[in-house]
Write a protein that holds these residues in place. Structure first.
Motif, PDB file in Angstrom:
ATOM      1  N   TYR A  54       0.692  -1.263   0.097  1.00  0.00           N
ATOM      2  CA  TYR A  54      -0.192  -0.045   0.081  1.00  0.00           C
ATOM      3  C   TYR A  54       1.080   1.228  -0.050  1.00  0.00           C
ATOM      4  CZ  TYR A  54      -3.800   3.450   1.622  1.00  0.00           C
ATOM      5  OH  TYR A  54      -4.115   4.659   2.123  1.00  0.00           O
ATOM      6  N   ALA A  56       0.545   5.634   0.151  1.00  0.00           N
ATOM      7  CA  ALA A  56      -0.380   7.046   0.167  1.00  0.00           C
ATOM      8  C   ALA A  56       0.301   7.684  -0.998  1.00  0.00           C
ATOM      9  CB  ALA A  56      -0.750   7.062   1.501  1.00  0.00           C
ATOM     10  N   SER A  57      -0.741   8.869  -0.429  1.00  0.00           N
ATOM     11  CA  SER A  57      -0.151  10.003  -1.755  1.00  0.00           C
ATOM     12  C   SER A  57       0.952  11.000  -0.715  1.00  0.00           C
ATOM     13  CB  SER A  57      -1.203  11.395  -1.579  1.00  0.00           C
ATOM     14  OG  SER A  57      -1.947  11.884  -0.157  1.00  0.00           O
ATOM     15  N   ARG A  61       5.107  11.243  -2.871  1.00  0.00           N
ATOM     16  CA  ARG A  61       5.335  12.289  -3.366  1.00  0.00           C
ATOM     17  C   ARG A  61       6.870  12.292  -2.727  1.00  0.00           C
ATOM     18  NH1 ARG A  61       2.091  15.116  -6.134  1.00  0.00           N
ATOM     19  NH2 ARG A  61      -0.046  14.629  -5.432  1.00  0.00           N
ATOM     20  N   GLN A  68      13.408  14.050  -7.926  1.00  0.00           N
ATOM     21  CA  GLN A  68      13.358  15.807  -8.082  1.00  0.00           C
ATOM     22  C   GLN A  68      13.907  16.534  -7.618  1.00  0.00           C
ATOM     23  OE1 GLN A  68       9.191  17.420  -8.688  1.00  0.00           O
ATOM     24  NE2 GLN A  68       8.791  16.590 -10.224  1.00  0.00           N
ATOM     25  N   MET A  91      -2.275   5.564 -12.721  1.00  0.00           N
ATOM     26  CA  MET A  91      -3.538   6.390 -12.767  1.00  0.00           C
ATOM     27  C   MET A  91      -3.445   7.957 -12.553  1.00  0.00           C
ATOM     28  SD  MET A  91      -6.602   4.544 -10.870  1.00  0.00           S
ATOM     29  CE  MET A  91      -5.114   4.155  -9.390  1.00  0.00           C
ATOM     30  N   THR A  92      -1.846   7.960 -11.796  1.00  0.00           N
ATOM     31  CA  THR A  92      -1.853   9.397 -12.018  1.00  0.00           C
ATOM     32  C   THR A  92      -0.402  10.127 -12.346  1.00  0.00           C
ATOM     33  OG1 THR A  92      -0.531   8.587 -10.000  1.00  0.00           O
ATOM     34  CG2 THR A  92      -2.332   9.580  -9.146  1.00  0.00           C
ATOM     35  N   GLY A  93      -0.292   9.062 -13.512  1.00  0.00           N
ATOM     36  CA  GLY A  93       1.138   9.783 -14.598  1.00  0.00           C
ATOM     37  C   GLY A  93       1.805   9.837 -13.925  1.00  0.00           C
ATOM     38  N   TYR A  97       7.873   8.035 -14.732  1.00  0.00           N
ATOM     39  CA  TYR A  97       9.013   8.452 -13.492  1.00  0.00           C
ATOM     40  C   TYR A  97      10.011   7.144 -13.173  1.00  0.00           C
ATOM     41  CZ  TYR A  97       7.736  13.118 -11.798  1.00  0.00           C
ATOM     42  OH  TYR A  97       7.602  14.415 -11.683  1.00  0.00           O
TER      43      TYR A  97
ATOM     44  N   PHE B 142       0.074  20.174  -3.533  1.00  0.00           N
ATOM     45  CA  PHE B 142       1.583  19.769  -3.912  1.00  0.00           C
ATOM     46  C   PHE B 142       0.914  20.181  -5.390  1.00  0.00           C
ATOM     47  CE2 PHE B 142       0.919  17.523  -0.266  1.00  0.00           C
ATOM     48  CZ  PHE B 142       2.170  17.155  -0.167  1.00  0.00           C
ATOM     49  N   ASP B 144       3.431  19.702  -8.190  1.00  0.00           N
ATOM     50  CA  ASP B 144       4.729  19.370  -8.566  1.00  0.00           C
ATOM     51  C   ASP B 144       4.431  18.292  -9.279  1.00  0.00           C
ATOM     52  OD1 ASP B 144       3.532  17.328  -7.340  1.00  0.00           O
ATOM     53  OD2 ASP B 144       4.568  17.121  -5.626  1.00  0.00           O
ATOM     54  N   PHE B 145       3.267  18.593 -10.597  1.00  0.00           N
ATOM     55  CA  PHE B 145       3.498  17.023 -11.741  1.00  0.00           C
ATOM     56  C   PHE B 145       4.332  17.851 -13.229  1.00  0.00           C
ATOM     57  CE2 PHE B 145       0.928  16.298 -15.249  1.00  0.00           C
ATOM     58  CZ  PHE B 145       0.157  14.771 -14.677  1.00  0.00           C
ATOM     59  N   ASP B 146       4.124  16.630 -13.196  1.00  0.00           N
ATOM     60  CA  ASP B 146       5.370  16.472 -14.749  1.00  0.00           C
ATOM     61  C   ASP B 146       3.946  16.905 -15.438  1.00  0.00           C
ATOM     62  OD1 ASP B 146       7.424  17.187 -16.482  1.00  0.00           O
ATOM     63  OD2 ASP B 146       8.031  14.987 -15.766  1.00  0.00           O
ATOM     64  N   GLU B 148       6.277  17.810 -18.567  1.00  0.00           N
ATOM     65  CA  GLU B 148       7.125  17.794 -19.545  1.00  0.00           C
ATOM     66  C   GLU B 148       6.486  18.201 -21.059  1.00  0.00           C
ATOM     67  OE1 GLU B 148       7.592  13.160 -20.574  1.00  0.00           O
ATOM     68  OE2 GLU B 148       5.747  13.680 -19.827  1.00  0.00           O
ATOM     69  N   ALA B 185      -9.825   8.012 -14.574  1.00  0.00           N
ATOM     70  CA  ALA B 185      -8.434   7.217 -15.052  1.00  0.00           C
ATOM     71  C   ALA B 185      -9.416   6.172 -15.758  1.00  0.00           C
ATOM     72  CB  ALA B 185      -7.881   6.256 -13.539  1.00  0.00           C
ATOM     73  N   SER B 246      -9.638   7.965  -9.451  1.00  0.00           N
ATOM     74  CA  SER B 246      -9.391   6.287  -8.519  1.00  0.00           C
ATOM     75  C   SER B 246      -8.601   6.333  -7.079  1.00  0.00           C
ATOM     76  CB  SER B 246      -9.399   5.251  -9.657  1.00  0.00           C
ATOM     77  OG  SER B 246     -10.167   4.782 -10.137  1.00  0.00           O
ATOM     78  N   THR B 247      -7.414   7.806  -7.381  1.00  0.00           N
ATOM     79  CA  THR B 247      -6.664   7.792  -6.129  1.00  0.00           C
ATOM     80  C   THR B 247      -7.186   8.807  -5.779  1.00  0.00           C
ATOM     81  OG1 THR B 247      -5.911   9.358  -7.523  1.00  0.00           O
ATOM     82  CG2 THR B 247      -5.088   7.693  -7.549  1.00  0.00           C
ATOM     83  N   PHE B 250      -6.625   8.621  -1.995  1.00  0.00           N
ATOM     84  CA  PHE B 250      -5.114   8.272  -0.865  1.00  0.00           C
ATOM     85  C   PHE B 250      -5.052  10.340  -1.517  1.00  0.00           C
ATOM     86  CE2 PHE B 250      -3.951   4.514  -4.142  1.00  0.00           C
ATOM     87  CZ  PHE B 250      -5.131   4.023  -2.855  1.00  0.00           C
ATOM     88  N   GLY B 251      -5.744  11.200  -1.694  1.00  0.00           N
ATOM     89  CA  GLY B 251      -5.855  12.656  -1.777  1.00  0.00           C
ATOM     90  C   GLY B 251      -4.772  12.844  -3.161  1.00  0.00           C
ATOM     91  N   MET B 252      -5.268  11.735  -4.071  1.00  0.00           N
ATOM     92  CA  MET B 252      -4.334  11.820  -5.469  1.00  0.00           C
ATOM     93  C   MET B 252      -5.511  12.639  -6.571  1.00  0.00           C
ATOM     94  SD  MET B 252      -0.980  11.351  -4.671  1.00  0.00           S
ATOM     95  CE  MET B 252       0.068  10.782  -6.333  1.00  0.00           C
ATOM     96  N   ASP B 255      -3.448  14.884  -9.053  1.00  0.00           N
ATOM     97  CA  ASP B 255      -2.750  14.411  -9.988  1.00  0.00           C
ATOM     98  C   ASP B 255      -3.463  13.394 -11.441  1.00  0.00           C
ATOM     99  OD1 ASP B 255       0.305  14.688  -8.798  1.00  0.00           O
ATOM    100  OD2 ASP B 255      -1.098  14.334  -7.451  1.00  0.00           O
ATOM    101  N   GLU B 256      -4.520  13.002 -10.510  1.00  0.00           N
ATOM    102  CA  GLU B 256      -4.702  11.668 -11.667  1.00  0.00           C
ATOM    103  C   GLU B 256      -5.571  13.006 -13.183  1.00  0.00           C
ATOM    104  OE1 GLU B 256      -7.358   8.190 -10.039  1.00  0.00           O
ATOM    105  OE2 GLU B 256      -8.466   8.393 -11.946  1.00  0.00           O
ATOM    106  N   ASN B 259      -3.364  13.681 -14.885  1.00  0.00           N
ATOM    107  CA  ASN B 259      -2.668  13.035 -15.792  1.00  0.00           C
ATOM    108  C   ASN B 259      -3.993  12.452 -17.023  1.00  0.00           C
ATOM    109  OD1 ASN B 259      -0.979   9.943 -16.941  1.00  0.00           O
ATOM    110  ND2 ASN B 259      -2.763   9.597 -15.544  1.00  0.00           N
ATOM    111  N   LYS B 262      -3.745  15.754 -19.801  1.00  0.00           N
ATOM    112  CA  LYS B 262      -2.336  15.306 -20.520  1.00  0.00           C
ATOM    113  C   LYS B 262      -1.952  14.016 -21.516  1.00  0.00           C
ATOM    114  CE  LYS B 262       3.109  14.186 -19.743  1.00  0.00           C
ATOM    115  NZ  LYS B 262       3.509  13.916 -18.075  1.00  0.00           N
TER     116      LYS B 262
END
Lengths: 103, 743
Positions: A54, A56-57, A61, A68, A91-93, A97, B142, B144-146, B148, B185, B246-247, B250-252, B255-256, B259, B262
């Motif tokens: 598991y 988490a966010s 990070r 980075q 899912m978060t792209g 990395y 945050f 900090d998404f890339d 590109e 997603a 879906s994330t 997780f608090g994401m 980012d999802e 993504n 993008k």
């Protein structure tokens, strides 16, 4: 509490063996640990995720931080990553990395 | 070296503090501190409330010291916070005097209006703990998404084919075949499908954080839960809906979503957000305290002289959009979505409200709309207005635009629907709609690009239901079928609802093909409702805002069941994208103003060059001269469209083409698949170059071009029958026996 990770520097490769979880309970400590290797010429970071079930966010990070902020744009390997954890990256792209490696 | 203005000056319960920076509002990470800043004109005191993630009780409440307030802005830096693991809110003190418009209540913990991450409804449909004193919780985001090399695509607006969709409904159906149904997603998994369909822009129904449990209740009909599925009820204007990711757990979600954007961009697909700045989820005076009501009620809402809420939105309250500070919030929100999420455009729900002054009166020069039209960051962002509101202000064709705003063209929808079902005396209106509604948009240099054409949208029937139901069937919504539009201009083709009569079903498919053909050959920006391409039904429900089930979800089994529709949509969309002559930016001249031998557009009827044809004004044709639409010096083809909405077959005389060109058949909606449409560029040479027979309630689309040297060799094997049948066998069949013209 056990932080559930071990860190080892071997040449320019930093290896981190993760425990079952990387969450808010242990990710800050890992972040602190990684901070110690900032600008130390780390070329590759290997996360051994064999036991990781598991993430988490805050854990994610930490991976981004490694990429980075360590300096030198190190390569990131994720070894033996479970499908669930990999799915979160995808899912978060953030999979861009990471090199997913099976051993 | 650490800047001197980043040293703490105060301490509270072990936390180091200093006066913050008023701008930007919200929570911003600065060095090792988080800067909290919030505006309230009438508050007398403010307290920052900090929680550990998901905890009911705060671990600290820090009052803003007197010296932390500048003007009407409370700002404070808090040092060394583990900001990833905290949630924050505010308590505001001030007068409680509803008649004066003030509703301060310091017992309430309030969400930051500028919160960029909101938690509390992280997993769709998980019942919240209503005992928790803080339901919608601000978090620090945050950045900090890339990305590109990604950036907004800036596709010319007249080249767009918009696909309106709902994040959850799009992939929640069991047959969607995605790993992450109902999420960002999940949409990403369907990008290959969207590309194959040929759309180049998705318009997402609201994705700002909202509460699906708002007014949720069991249906009195069958007990299934009714939710706020569509989400036209904002909790926050800066945060994406967590449960659409879906994330999200997780608090994401940030980012999802990024993504997804993008990936869409990488595939040439733009993304437009449906934004709801006309009201919030706080409802009227009986609604909950979420944020705005408790922070500065009189600033954020339009109020009557007695302190009640104006309700131009039909949802209980109206955001005070032309208060300068609310206006700034809206502009900041849009800028944020463009800069941080690379959003390509916005569709503004009930946008007429944005042009009302603080007393609710329409303004001739609304400052918010003008600001948005001229905003530097939004300079290349598509701005689309739903140019009406629930208070009766209808501005289709007259929405203040400054040459920047496009509109959902409701008049296009109404005229085309009436034409489709065979209403008489709509032909003049239809002619305007087919050429980009010059009666509405030729002034102020707005052009064709101001008209977003649509026949169906989330509000109302799906296209399949438009040809299957005469009336709405919203009983499942639990309001005794009172909700939803009554005037749908629909026709059921002879039977109300689903049926197994092959004649009726053929006619329905034919009518759907007529509809999408009209949409794709019309000048303007076409918008397709998600699912129409596969004949999606909502079983006659024309207001499925609360149906989180098979009524609202796309049934992907229809893709196979209605394969002919999907194929037709795919080809006609490609046809549009291949022909520049269908995608003018500005209105046509209706004459041969460049002396190219033919007018840029000419009208015809059953007789060439004679549009007034009789037959109750149900037949019409037009021809576009491709020489007026060059690409890199190469002229486009001639395109001729014959529309016969009469229930009888008619012969249409073809206009003569320039020497060396011949007519080719691209589509004939009266034919059964696969003989109803060709692959664009591989049209079949018409045997009769002088006349075509167009079946009852059918359309034919012809292409005038030089014939290919060996036509047979270019026709693919699977379409080999098209060459012979597209034209010769017109019409495919007689009108069904049950067909009767609806009045």
């Amino acid at each position: 509490m056990d932080n559930q990770f071990q860190v080892k520097l071997d040449g320019d490769t930093l290896t981190i063996v993760l425990g079952e979880q990387l969450t808010t309970t242990n990710a800050p400590a890992l972040m602190d640990e990684l901070n110690n290797y900032k600008d130390k010429g780390v070329a590759k970071v290997v996360f051994d995720a064999s036991q990781l079930t598991y993430i988490a966010s805050s854990g994610i990070r930490t991976i981004i931080f490694a990429k980075q902020k360590l300096g030198g744009n190190p390569e990131i390997d994720f070894v033996n990553c479970s499908a669930d954890v990999r799915s979160v990256f995808e899912m978060t792209g953030l999979q861009n990395y990471i090199n997913f490696v099976s051993k | 070296m650490q800047r001197v203005d980043l040293f703490p000056t105060h301490e509270f319960e072990g936390l180091k503090l200093r006066a913050g920076r008023p701008y930007p509002f919200g929570a911003t990470v600065i060095g090792n501190a988080v800067n909290f800043s919030i505006y309230s004109r009438y508050a007398t005191a403010c307290t920052l409330v900090l929680f550990h993630n998901h905890e009911h009780e705060p671990f600290v409440e820090i009052p803003f010291y007197k010296e932390f307030r500048i003007g009407n802005v409370f700002s404070m830096m808090v040092f060394d916070l583990d900001y990833e693991n905290i949630e924050y809110g505010f308590r505001m003190d001030g007068p409680f005097n509803p008649q004066e418009g003030h509703r301060f209540d310091k017992t309430k913990i309030l969400m930051d209006p500028y919160a960029k991450l909101i938690v509390g409804r992280d997993v769709w449909g998980t019942p919240p703990d209503w005992n928790c004193p803080y339901q919608y919780r601000s978090r620090v985001v945050f950045d900090d998404f890339d990305w590109e090399n990604d950036q907004p695509l800036e596709t010319p607006v007249n080249d767009l084919v918009i696909y309106e969709m709902h994040v959850r409904n799009f992939t929640c159906g069991a047959a969607a075949g995605v790993e992450h149904p109902g999420t960002f997603a999940g949409i990403a998994e369907k990008i290959p499908y969207l590309k194959e369909l040929g759309v180049n822009c998705v318009e997402l129904m609201p994705i700002h954080e909202f509460d699906e449990f708002e007014n949720s209740k069991p249906s009195p009909v069958d007990g299934h839960m009714l939710y706020n599925v569509w989400g036209y009820s904002n909790v926050g204007f800066f945060a994406p809906k967590a449960a659409y990711a879906s994330t999200g757990r997780f608090g994401m979600q940030v980012d999802e979503l990024k993504n997804l954007i993008k990936q869409l961009h990488a595939n040439g697909i733009e993304i437009i957000l449906d934004v709801v700045f006309n009201h919030t989820a706080e409802g009227n005076e009986n609604g909950p305290y979420i944020s705005y009501r408790g922070i500065d009620n009189k600033t954020y809402y339009m109020l009557t002289p007695d302190g009640y809420y104006f309700n131009f939105s039909g949802c209980g309250n109206t955001l005070n959009c032309n208060n300068p500070n609310v206006r700034d919030m809206i502009v900041e929100s849009l800028r944020y979505w463009v800069t941080d999420y690379h959003i390509d455009g916005f569709r503004f729900d009930l946008a007429a409200i944005l042009g009302r002054d603080q007393n609710g009166c329409p303004m001739s020069n609304p400052p918010l709309l003008e600001s948005l039209a001229h905003d530097p960051i939004l300079g290349k962002t598509k701005l689309i207005a739903e140019a009406w509101d629930a208070g009766g202000l209808y501005q289709v064709g007259s929405f203040p635009s400054w040459g920047r705003w496009a509109e959902w063209n409701g008049k296009y929808r109404d005229a085309i629907r009436r034409f489709l079902k065979g209403d008489e005396h709509v032909l003049q209106d239809v002619k305007e709609r087919l050429v980009g509604s010059p009666d509405l948009y030729a002034s102020q240099n707005r052009g064709i690009k101001a008209s977003v054409n649509f026949i169906t949208a989330h509000d109302g029937f799906t296209l399949m239901d438009l040809v299957s139901y005469n009336g709405k069937h919203n009983e499942a919504n639990g309001e005794d079928n009172r909700d939803g539009e009554n005037n749908n201009n629909s026709w059921n083709c002879g039977w109300e609802g689903e049926c197994d009569d092959p004649g009726i079903n053929f006619l329905r498919h034919q009518q759907i093909k007529n509809a999408i053909s009209l949409l794709m050959v019309s000048q303007g920006i076409p918008m397709v409702l998600s699912g129409d391409e596969m004949g999606n039904t909502q079983f006659g429900n024309n207001n499925a805002y609360c149906q989180d089930n098979e009524i609202g979800w796309l049934d992907w089994n229809n893709l196979e069941k209605n394969a002919d529709l999907y194929r037709f949509f795919r080809q006609i969309i490609r046809f549009r994208r291949q022909h520049k002559v269908l995608r003018y930016e500005y209105h046509l001249g209706y004459c041969d103003f460049r002396n190219l031998g033919y007018p840029d557009i000419s009208w015809h009827g059953v007789k060439a060059w004679e549009p007034a044809s009789g037959y109750n004004n149900l037949t019409l044709a037009f021809m576009l001269n491709g020489r007026y639409a060059e690409t890199d010096g190469q002229p486009d083809d001639f395109i001729y469209v014959a529309m016969n909405m009469h229930w009888e077959m008619h012969g249409f005389e073809l206009p003569q083409l320039p020497e060396g060109m011949q007519w080719h058949v691209f589509a004939n909606t009266g034919m059964a698949s696969p003989n109803d449409i060709c692959e664009p560029g591989r049209e079949c040479l018409a045997e009769n170059q002088h006349e075509i027979l167009v079946g009852g309630r059918s359309m034919m689309i012809m292409v005038g071009k030089a014939p290919a040297p060996v036509v047979e060799a270019t026709v693919p094997e699977k379409d080999s029958s098209e060459k012979e049948t597209l034209e010769k066998e017109t019409p495919a069949k007689e009108a069904p026996a049950k067909e009767s013209k609806k009045k």
